[in-house]
Design a protein around this motif. Structure first.
Motif, PDB file in Angstrom:
ATOM      1  N   SER A 108     -17.024 -50.075  46.360  1.00  0.00           N
ATOM      2  CA  SER A 108     -16.707 -51.322  46.041  1.00  0.00           C
ATOM      3  C   SER A 108     -16.515 -52.732  46.971  1.00  0.00           C
ATOM      4  O   SER A 108     -17.547 -52.239  48.165  1.00  0.00           O
ATOM      5  CB  SER A 108     -14.999 -51.327  45.833  1.00  0.00           C
ATOM      6  N   ILE A 109     -17.293 -53.863  46.561  1.00  0.00           N
ATOM      7  CA  ILE A 109     -17.430 -55.525  47.030  1.00  0.00           C
ATOM      8  C   ILE A 109     -15.970 -55.865  46.030  1.00  0.00           C
ATOM      9  O   ILE A 109     -15.970 -56.072  45.484  1.00  0.00           O
ATOM     10  CB  ILE A 109     -18.510 -55.344  46.880  1.00  0.00           C
ATOM     11  N   THR A 110     -15.386 -56.279  48.047  1.00  0.00           N
ATOM     12  CA  THR A 110     -14.016 -57.906  47.324  1.00  0.00           C
ATOM     13  C   THR A 110     -14.491 -58.851  47.121  1.00  0.00           C
ATOM     14  O   THR A 110     -16.018 -59.153  48.021  1.00  0.00           O
ATOM     15  CB  THR A 110     -12.834 -57.206  48.502  1.00  0.00           C
ATOM     16  N   PRO A 111     -13.918 -60.285  46.086  1.00  0.00           N
ATOM     17  CA  PRO A 111     -14.833 -61.067  46.505  1.00  0.00           C
ATOM     18  C   PRO A 111     -14.991 -61.661  47.335  1.00  0.00           C
ATOM     19  O   PRO A 111     -16.089 -62.624  47.640  1.00  0.00           O
ATOM     20  CB  PRO A 111     -13.419 -61.768  45.550  1.00  0.00           C
ATOM     21  N   PRO A 142     -19.370 -55.702  39.082  1.00  0.00           N
ATOM     22  CA  PRO A 142     -18.326 -57.103  39.067  1.00  0.00           C
ATOM     23  C   PRO A 142     -18.199 -56.484  40.764  1.00  0.00           C
ATOM     24  O   PRO A 142     -18.056 -55.686  40.960  1.00  0.00           O
ATOM     25  CB  PRO A 142     -17.571 -57.034  38.436  1.00  0.00           C
ATOM     26  N   HIS A 143     -18.013 -57.597  41.407  1.00  0.00           N
ATOM     27  CA  HIS A 143     -16.948 -56.967  43.436  1.00  0.00           C
ATOM     28  C   HIS A 143     -16.356 -58.063  43.302  1.00  0.00           C
ATOM     29  O   HIS A 143     -15.427 -59.445  43.224  1.00  0.00           O
ATOM     30  CB  HIS A 143     -18.464 -58.199  44.155  1.00  0.00           C
ATOM     31  N   ILE A 173     -20.269 -58.605  54.248  1.00  0.00           N
ATOM     32  CA  ILE A 173     -21.987 -58.317  54.933  1.00  0.00           C
ATOM     33  C   ILE A 173     -22.770 -59.344  55.095  1.00  0.00           C
ATOM     34  O   ILE A 173     -21.752 -60.298  55.542  1.00  0.00           O
ATOM     35  CB  ILE A 173     -22.280 -58.859  52.928  1.00  0.00           C
ATOM     36  N   ALA A 174     -22.776 -58.428  56.016  1.00  0.00           N
ATOM     37  CA  ALA A 174     -24.421 -59.807  57.180  1.00  0.00           C
ATOM     38  C   ALA A 174     -24.889 -60.845  56.791  1.00  0.00           C
ATOM     39  O   ALA A 174     -25.157 -60.893  55.284  1.00  0.00           O
ATOM     40  CB  ALA A 174     -25.032 -58.561  57.914  1.00  0.00           C
TER      41      ALA A 174
END
Length: 560
Positions: free
Chosen positions: A435-438, A392-393, A375-376
């Motif tokens: 999906s977005i990782t931690p 949740p990420h 993410i920028a």
């Protein structure tokens, strides 16, 4: 928002607005001798560029362009286009970057919908103009953009009947002095049209502030964090993404801010692109996978291996497959991915390898390089379900990516219903499932309309294309879901074989089955049907046109 205490203001104090003219002004401060190049036809330094931008401002105002008027441009990627990025917007007018790859009927619709008053048009597109000119409702003036003037001085000033003048002649006859005014930073600066799956193209628009902030976002990520190294002292920038497509992803504004050497290739031709890469020392570009595949597959690629090893390429528009990434890395090309959309100006994420990831061998970096990116800076990205609840990420949960940034469009021009849908629940909806990782990686699974729902499972067409890309002999692939009475939908694949390879559907399925047997792929990732083709349908900006593929394959199934 919470109630806060604002700073006291003094009547005499001035708070400079964030305007595109301020980006232009920086180009003269430090390295004004650096060059801007157009094919093998034209070159100038930043002093001359600034003079030409001011000449353009004088030409436009002399022709009657006023603040708030819309100026349309139909051109290949050129120095003239770059001049319009600054000259049109800095007088308070609106720049409409017309998608010349749309059909004449769609171009007519966008020009009428945008209420274009002035048109700058390259000679190659005059046949389009001839077919729609009588139906344009608001245009007062046409200016010719000609490449012939750089090889034939007699062509300067010559224009077909019905056009007001020729660009170079008009610039030559006016002053190179122009004092760009200050105005509200929320002034409308640009517009362009993005095509969807249904309905007419949608008008996306951006203010000076939004484009200024997008430039600062690129500056922070590319220069500060070196997500994709861009050193103005040594790097040479050449877009291979049309300037009509989201301002060439905003990079021309950044390159001008840094007074970096810029190279504009005009009409995209493999031989010209490779020649410019070599002769002008290009080190940074961005493009869709189709263009990169075309270049790395070119017989000339191995010949220019030394030059390509100095080249960094950001891929967007469609997913970068592992197969294409490996082919580029094998040539020494520093290839990475970015993610965004027309409505987000476009950057939302860019691959950033941290110290540990950068130390990995290239083979192990491929998984990271083909993700949508981290993410920028200044981007707030979340996952949301259909009920508007955040998810949740954790790197596993899938949801739609929704975003807020300082540069996202506020809606669609004269289309409040679709604008409200875009901003449902107060977040801009991308239409992408991910999906977005931690640690802030975005891993896009698919477009919501392209996810294949089969046997109660959600299958990513992008993952299937990525698997196919890694099979020997596969140059390019596309996977779509088609209706199935038993399973709801089943995947079907188009494949372009590499030259010299004779592929069969049975052989492809056997290779996939071996991966399924080893537990590397889910059983649902086996396509029902594989067709070998010489070309895969693309949209006007080079993305795989899955809507058209689905329609054509459905028709084939019904007729068989």
């Amino acid at each position: 928002m919470i109630q806060t205490k604002l700073i006291p203001r003094t009547d005499e104090a001035f708070e400079p607005p964030m305007l595109i003219k301020n980006i232009l002004a920086e180009s003269l401060k430090y390295e004004p001798q650096r060059e801007i190049v157009y094919r093998d036809l034209f070159r100038m330094n930043y002093i001359e560029f600034n003079q030409r931008v001011r000449r353009l401002a004088n030409v436009l105002t002399g022709l009657g362009v006023k603040p708030g008027d819309t100026v349309a441009v139909l051109d290949w990627d050129s120095h003239r286009y770059l001049e319009c990025f600054f000259g049109v917007t800095s007088i308070g007018a609106i720049l409409h970057t017309v998608n010349v790859r749309l059909s004449p009927a769609q171009i007519l619709y966008t020009m009428n919908h945008a209420e274009d008053k002035f048109v700058l048009i390259h000679e190659d597109f005059l046949p389009i103009l001839d077919s729609i000119k009588g139906q344009l409702k608001t245009v007062d003036c046409f200016v010719l953009l000609s490449d012939k003037v750089y090889t034939d001085l007699n062509a300067v000033g010559q224009v077909p009947t019905g056009l007001t003048g020729e660009y170079e002649a008009l610039l030559r006859d006016v002053s190179d002095q122009y004092d760009f005014p200050d105005f509200d930073e929320n002034t409308w600066a640009t517009s362009f049209y993005t095509t969807g799956t249904t309905g007419n193209p949608k008008g996306v628009y951006f203010s000076h502030r939004q484009l200024f902030m997008h430039t600062m976002g690129l500056l922070t990520y590319l220069i500060g964090y070196e997500a994709l190294p861009f050193r103005s002292r040594t790097d040479v920038y050449m877009p291979i993404t049309p300037m009509f497509h989201v301002h060439a992803w905003g990079f021309p504004f950044l390159a001008t801010l840094l007074a970096a050497k810029q190279v504009y290739p005009g009409k995209y031709e493999p031989e010209m692109l490779l020649r410019l890469l070599v002769t002008e020392g290009v080190t940074l570009s961005h493009c869709v996978p189709t263009i990169l595949n075309m270049l790395v597959s070119s017989p000339a690629a191995q010949k220019f291996r030394d030059q390509l090893s100095r080249w960094s390429v950001l891929i967007g528009g469609s997913a970068l497959t592992k197969g294409l990434a490996k082919a580029a890395l094998d040539l020494g090309i520093n290839v990475t991915s970015g993610y965004g959309m027309s409505e987000t100006a476009p950057i939302l994420s860019v691959v950033y390898l941290n110290d540990a990831e950068r130390a990995l061998p290239f083979d192990e970096q491929v998984d990271f390089r083909t993700r949508a990116g981290r993410i920028a800076p200044y981007v707030d990205a979340r996952l949301m379900n259909d009920e508007g609840e955040f998810l949740p990420h954790d790197g596993e949960t899938l949801g739609e990516i929704v975003v807020r940034t300082p540069w996202t469009t506020q809606g669609y021009y004269n289309d409040p219903e679709r604008g409200a849908e875009l901003w449902k629940h107060g977040w801009l909806h991308t239409g992408d499932v991910a999906s977005i990782t931690p640690d802030h990686w975005i891993i896009v699974a698919d477009r919501t309309k392209d996810v294949i729902k089969t046997g109660g499972e959600w299958v990513s067409s992008l993952d299937m294309e990525d698997s196919l890309s890694q099979l020997e002999g596969v140059a390019e692939s596309a996977v779509v879901g088609l209706p199935d009475d038993r399973w709801g939908e089943r995947p079907h694949a188009l494949i372009i074989p590499k030259p010299g390879y004779e592929l069969t559907a049975e052989g492809i399925k056997a290779s996939l089955q071996s991966r399924i047997d080893r537990g590397e792929l889910h059983k649902w990732y086996m396509p029902d049907r594989i067709l070998f083709v010489s070309e895969i349908p693309k949209t006007s900006v080079g993305k795989i046109d899955k809507k058209r593929i689905r329609s054509e394959m459905k028709a084939q199934l019904l007729s068989s």
